[in-house]
Design an enzyme around this catalytic site. Sequence first.
Site, PDB file in Angstrom:
ATOM      1  N   LYS A 118       0.961  -1.328   0.019  1.00  0.00           N
ATOM      2  CA  LYS A 118      -0.061   0.038   0.072  1.00  0.00           C
ATOM      3  C   LYS A 118       0.668   1.333   0.106  1.00  0.00           C
ATOM      4  CE  LYS A 118       0.489  -2.148   3.994  1.00  0.00           C
ATOM      5  NZ  LYS A 118       0.149  -3.164   5.021  1.00  0.00           N
ATOM      6  N   GLU A 142      -5.708  -5.863  -4.766  1.00  0.00           N
ATOM      7  CA  GLU A 142      -6.510  -6.238  -3.461  1.00  0.00           C
ATOM      8  C   GLU A 142      -5.947  -6.528  -1.970  1.00  0.00           C
ATOM      9  OE1 GLU A 142      -9.747  -6.158  -2.152  1.00  0.00           O
ATOM     10  OE2 GLU A 142     -10.516  -6.751  -3.875  1.00  0.00           O
ATOM     11  N   LYS A 218      -3.812   3.291   2.633  1.00  0.00           N
ATOM     12  CA  LYS A 218      -4.980   2.393   2.327  1.00  0.00           C
ATOM     13  C   LYS A 218      -6.147   3.335   1.741  1.00  0.00           C
ATOM     14  CE  LYS A 218      -3.791  -1.416   4.943  1.00  0.00           C
ATOM     15  NZ  LYS A 218      -3.745  -2.074   6.409  1.00  0.00           N
TER      16      LYS A 218
HETATM   17  N1  HSE Z   1       0.194  -3.442   9.278  1.00  0.00           N
HETATM   18  C1  HSE Z   1      -1.156  -3.871   8.512  1.00  0.00           C
HETATM   19  C2  HSE Z   1      -2.261  -3.678   9.421  1.00  0.00           C
HETATM   20  C3  HSE Z   1      -0.969  -5.046   7.491  1.00  0.00           C
HETATM   21  O1  HSE Z   1      -1.976  -3.964  10.465  1.00  0.00           O
HETATM   22  O2  HSE Z   1      -3.461  -3.421   8.853  1.00  0.00           O
HETATM   23  C4  HSE Z   1      -1.974  -5.265   6.804  1.00  0.00           C
HETATM   24  O3  HSE Z   1      -2.042  -4.194   5.691  1.00  0.00           O
END
Ligand code: HSE
Length: 338
Positions: A118, A142, A218
């Site tokens: 991401k 995804e 994200k």
């Molecule tokens: N470090 C990220 C989380 C991993 O804890 O969501 C998954 O993207």
Amino acid sequence: MYPRMNLWTDMKNRDEIGIALLGFGNVGSGTYEVIEENFTSIKEKVGVKIYVKKILVRDLNAGRRVKAPAELLTCNPEDIFKDPSVDIVAELLGGLEPATEYMIRALDSGKHVVSANKAALAANLPQLLDAVERSGRVLRYEAAVCGAIPVMDVIDRALAANKISGISGIVNGTTNYILTRMGEEAADYASVLADAQRLGFAEADPSGDVEGFDAANKLSLLIWQAFGKYIHPDKIARKGITELGLADIDAAALRGNKIKLIAQADDGPEGVEASVAPREVPADSFLGRCAGEYNAVQLDCDMAGPIFLMGKGAGPRPTGSAVVGDIISIARDMRSGV
Ligand code: HSE
């Protein structure tokens, strides 16, 4: 918006698809486990055998959570870009570079790319989409957003008829795991963070999780997917959970609330407003009930109304599930010559 090309006629009649993994950490090893353990059922569903042909690692002799045959491991990315038996490259390195350069190299070498990264995707999406257009290959990601939850695919396919005006959710598993255990067990922040690292939820540098950078990355990708607008993650207002203590969590509980790290974006007449910040939500609400490493996303759609998605947002196998889902999706299209 989610690029799909139609250049696979050359792949028709292939009964074997070759994969290379860039990285063999938590997500790389989880992806390998999913491909190995479900090899037969995947072969039955897709009609092709999916083989891991090469794995890029930093150190051939490092200790690993999952064992892979030594002949698959390489420290030289050129072994992958130049290998004609590799059809799809899964970029699972983390960090901006060399991950971005390798994704672009892979696309320019004629490989399709799947990524869980991401940070690199959100920061460099315009260059990556240029490489997709130039190469005529596919980039799917995804696994970069909400681990196992198929949110990108749902927006792209099932909700394609809708205008989406709002996104709100819990998109980081580590912080949700920490806040849940602090609330339920009065657990100490540092020890729960150590557990999140041990379980493979946290980023290599966990400040990415607890300071909200991972959630902002994200959210940037969700905004692109849902609104078709690119907002660099640095432009998203961001606050993490490091200033929260047990007293804040207890005070929220007395009001019938839970504190969650909420990623929120609205696409209004003034443009996109986006933020990542800890917020109180009613304990019995959709987001309030999302616990542990689970993630949850609400999408506000003009035709469908609100859509709610929840599932595991972090961990090697849930994230590996999403990586392999993208691989299967490309493999199916290759098989059918879409
Ligand atoms: N470090 C990220 C989380 C991993 O804890 O969501 C998954 O993207």
